[in-house]
Design a protein around this motif. Structure first.
Motif, PDB file in Angstrom:
ATOM      1  N   HIS A  55      35.624  -3.107 -18.211  1.00 31.23           N
ATOM      2  CA  HIS A  55      36.000  -2.065 -18.907  1.00 31.23           C
ATOM      3  C   HIS A  55      37.664  -2.491 -19.196  1.00 31.23           C
ATOM      4  CE1 HIS A  55      37.902   1.779 -19.683  1.00 31.23           C
ATOM      5  NE2 HIS A  55      36.880   2.344 -19.795  1.00 31.23           N
ATOM      6  N   HIS A  56      37.864  -1.823 -20.634  1.00 29.81           N
ATOM      7  CA  HIS A  56      39.248  -2.126 -21.024  1.00 29.81           C
ATOM      8  C   HIS A  56      40.253  -2.088 -20.086  1.00 29.81           C
ATOM      9  CE1 HIS A  56      42.854  -1.731 -23.423  1.00 29.81           C
ATOM     10  NE2 HIS A  56      42.138  -2.537 -24.425  1.00 29.81           N
ATOM     11  N   THR A  57      40.560  -1.051 -19.370  1.00 27.08           N
ATOM     12  CA  THR A  57      41.729  -0.945 -18.428  1.00 27.08           C
ATOM     13  C   THR A  57      41.558  -1.837 -17.254  1.00 27.08           C
ATOM     14  OG1 THR A  57      40.368   0.762 -17.118  1.00 27.08           O
ATOM     15  CG2 THR A  57      42.145   1.549 -18.787  1.00 27.08           C
ATOM     16  N   THR A  58      40.355  -2.102 -17.008  1.00 28.73           N
ATOM     17  CA  THR A  58      40.097  -3.142 -15.928  1.00 28.73           C
ATOM     18  C   THR A  58      40.681  -4.776 -16.512  1.00 28.73           C
ATOM     19  OG1 THR A  58      38.454  -2.127 -14.804  1.00 28.73           O
ATOM     20  CG2 THR A  58      38.726  -4.691 -14.305  1.00 28.73           C
ATOM     21  N   ALA A  59      40.207  -4.857 -17.770  1.00 28.22           N
ATOM     22  CA  ALA A  59      40.623  -6.361 -18.466  1.00 28.22           C
ATOM     23  C   ALA A  59      42.253  -6.260 -18.442  1.00 28.22           C
ATOM     24  CB  ALA A  59      40.149  -6.139 -19.797  1.00 28.22           C
ATOM     25  N   ALA A  60      42.778  -5.118 -18.924  1.00 25.94           N
ATOM     26  CA  ALA A  60      44.321  -5.205 -18.849  1.00 25.94           C
ATOM     27  C   ALA A  60      44.808  -5.330 -17.674  1.00 25.94           C
ATOM     28  CB  ALA A  60      44.765  -3.714 -19.443  1.00 25.94           C
ATOM     29  N   ARG A  61      44.468  -4.757 -16.635  1.00 28.33           N
ATOM     30  CA  ARG A  61      44.837  -5.210 -15.256  1.00 28.33           C
ATOM     31  C   ARG A  61      44.776  -6.662 -14.977  1.00 28.33           C
ATOM     32  NH1 ARG A  61      42.215  -0.442 -13.371  1.00 28.33           N
ATOM     33  NH2 ARG A  61      40.950  -1.637 -12.163  1.00 28.33           N
ATOM     34  N   ILE A  62      43.669  -6.988 -15.191  1.00 25.59           N
ATOM     35  CA  ILE A  62      43.437  -8.540 -14.977  1.00 25.59           C
ATOM     36  C   ILE A  62      44.586  -9.388 -15.966  1.00 25.59           C
ATOM     37  CG2 ILE A  62      41.785 -10.389 -15.263  1.00 25.59           C
ATOM     38  CD1 ILE A  62      39.598  -8.380 -14.343  1.00 25.59           C
ATOM     39  N   ALA A  63      44.541  -9.206 -17.221  1.00 22.84           N
ATOM     40  CA  ALA A  63      45.332  -9.770 -17.857  1.00 22.84           C
ATOM     41  C   ALA A  63      46.866  -9.748 -17.418  1.00 22.84           C
ATOM     42  CB  ALA A  63      45.410  -9.332 -19.242  1.00 22.84           C
ATOM     43  N   ARG A  64      47.100  -8.622 -16.877  1.00 24.97           N
ATOM     44  CA  ARG A  64      48.689  -8.562 -16.393  1.00 24.97           C
ATOM     45  C   ARG A  64      49.078  -9.394 -15.190  1.00 24.97           C
ATOM     46  NH1 ARG A  64      48.795  -3.458 -17.554  1.00 24.97           N
ATOM     47  NH2 ARG A  64      47.729  -2.722 -15.605  1.00 24.97           N
ATOM     48  N   GLU A  65      48.066  -9.414 -14.339  1.00 29.58           N
ATOM     49  CA  GLU A  65      47.885 -10.129 -13.038  1.00 29.58           C
ATOM     50  C   GLU A  65      47.724 -11.713 -13.428  1.00 29.58           C
ATOM     51  OE1 GLU A  65      48.690 -10.779  -9.416  1.00 29.58           O
ATOM     52  OE2 GLU A  65      48.567  -8.811  -9.867  1.00 29.58           O
TER      53      GLU A  65
END
Length: 106
Positions: A55-65
């Motif tokens: 999901h977009h929000t999960t992808a954003a958390r992954i990218a940030r990490e």
């Protein structure tokens, strides 16, 4: 799913590249973004193999990490992906100067 037989979605490719560049295991990445340790490795593995798309929000958390802009994970062009990574390393002044230089080419 992959767009052609044998070809992984770009998000899967970029995710694996960024994780390996950081030198962390799939389970570690999953835990860092808040996944239950029991599903962290399989879930990241499914993302990296194109079985599922986060999901977009999960992808954003992954990218940030992973320390990469979200746009990097979705950049279909390899040169653009490299450009995105280089851009993030520039100072604000360097970004303004470069953008002004590029825009003056019009």
């Amino acid at each position: 799913m992959a767009s052609e037989a044998g070809e992984l979605p770009i998000l899967a490719v970029r995710l694996r590249e960024a994780r390996e560049r950081l030198g962390i295991a799939q389970v570690e990445l999953g835990r860092r973004v808040g996944m239950d340790p029991g599903v962290a490795s399989p879930r990241i593995n499914q993302y990296e193999n194109g079985v599922h798309v986060p999901h977009h929000t999960t992808a954003a958390r992954i990218a940030r990490e992973l320390g990469v802009p979200l746009a990097y994970l979705y950049a279909e062009d390899d040169q653009l992906a490299r450009w995105i990574l280089v851009w993030t390393e520039l100072s604000a002044a360097e970004r303004r100067r470069l953008l002004k230089e590029l825009e003056s080419r019009e």
